[in-house]
Motif scaffolding. Structure first.
Motif, PDB file in Angstrom:
ATOM      1  N   GLY A  31       1.687  -1.118  -6.168  1.00  0.00           N
ATOM      2  CA  GLY A  31       2.322  -2.342  -5.716  1.00  0.00           C
ATOM      3  C   GLY A  31       2.194  -2.668  -4.247  1.00  0.00           C
ATOM      4  N   SER A  32       1.477  -1.858  -3.471  1.00  0.00           N
ATOM      5  CA  SER A  32       1.298  -2.150  -2.049  1.00  0.00           C
ATOM      6  C   SER A  32       0.094  -3.061  -1.877  1.00  0.00           C
ATOM      7  N   THR A  33       0.352  -4.324  -1.616  1.00  0.00           N
ATOM      8  CA  THR A  33      -0.751  -5.267  -1.413  1.00  0.00           C
ATOM      9  C   THR A  33      -0.964  -5.590   0.053  1.00  0.00           C
ATOM     10  N   SER A  34       0.006  -5.239   0.893  1.00  0.00           N
ATOM     11  CA  SER A  34      -0.099  -5.589   2.313  1.00  0.00           C
ATOM     12  C   SER A  34      -0.710  -4.477   3.152  1.00  0.00           C
ATOM     13  N   GLY A  35      -0.799  -3.272   2.598  1.00  0.00           N
ATOM     14  CA  GLY A  35      -1.282  -2.138   3.383  1.00  0.00           C
ATOM     15  C   GLY A  35      -0.213  -1.562   4.286  1.00  0.00           C
ATOM     16  N   ALA A  36       1.004  -2.075   4.192  1.00  0.00           N
ATOM     17  CA  ALA A  36       2.082  -1.621   5.074  1.00  0.00           C
ATOM     18  C   ALA A  36       2.698  -0.307   4.590  1.00  0.00           C
TER      19      ALA A  36
END
Length: 78
Positions: A15-20
């Motif tokens: 679920g990490s799409t931002s790379g944050a």
């Protein structure tokens, strides 16, 4: 030493799409494992049991529960 493969699901699959937030686990060519996590050495050093320690070249990192649970199926028994 090289990364051989990812252990478990990729950050994007979790679920990490931002790379944050990208904790990750990798198997290395020498059979050891490398992890990407949040550095927490100073926060947790005092919480370690008496028979544990952190060498000057080591760091305590936090890896999310989901990352480890999803990696479990890929970790060899031996």
């Amino acid at each position: 030493m090289k990364i051989v493969r990812r252990i478990g699901a990729s950050p994007r699959e979790r679920g990490s799409t931002s790379g944050a937030t990208c904790p990750d686990v990798f198997e290395l060519s020498d059979g050891n494992f490398a992890v990407i996590g949040t550095e927490a050495t100073e926060d947790l050093r005092g919480e370690l049991p008496a028979d544990a320690g952190v060498a000057a070249y080591e760091r305590i990192v936090i890896v999310s529960r989901e990352t480890i649970l999803r990696a479990k199926k890929d970790i060899p028994d031996v």
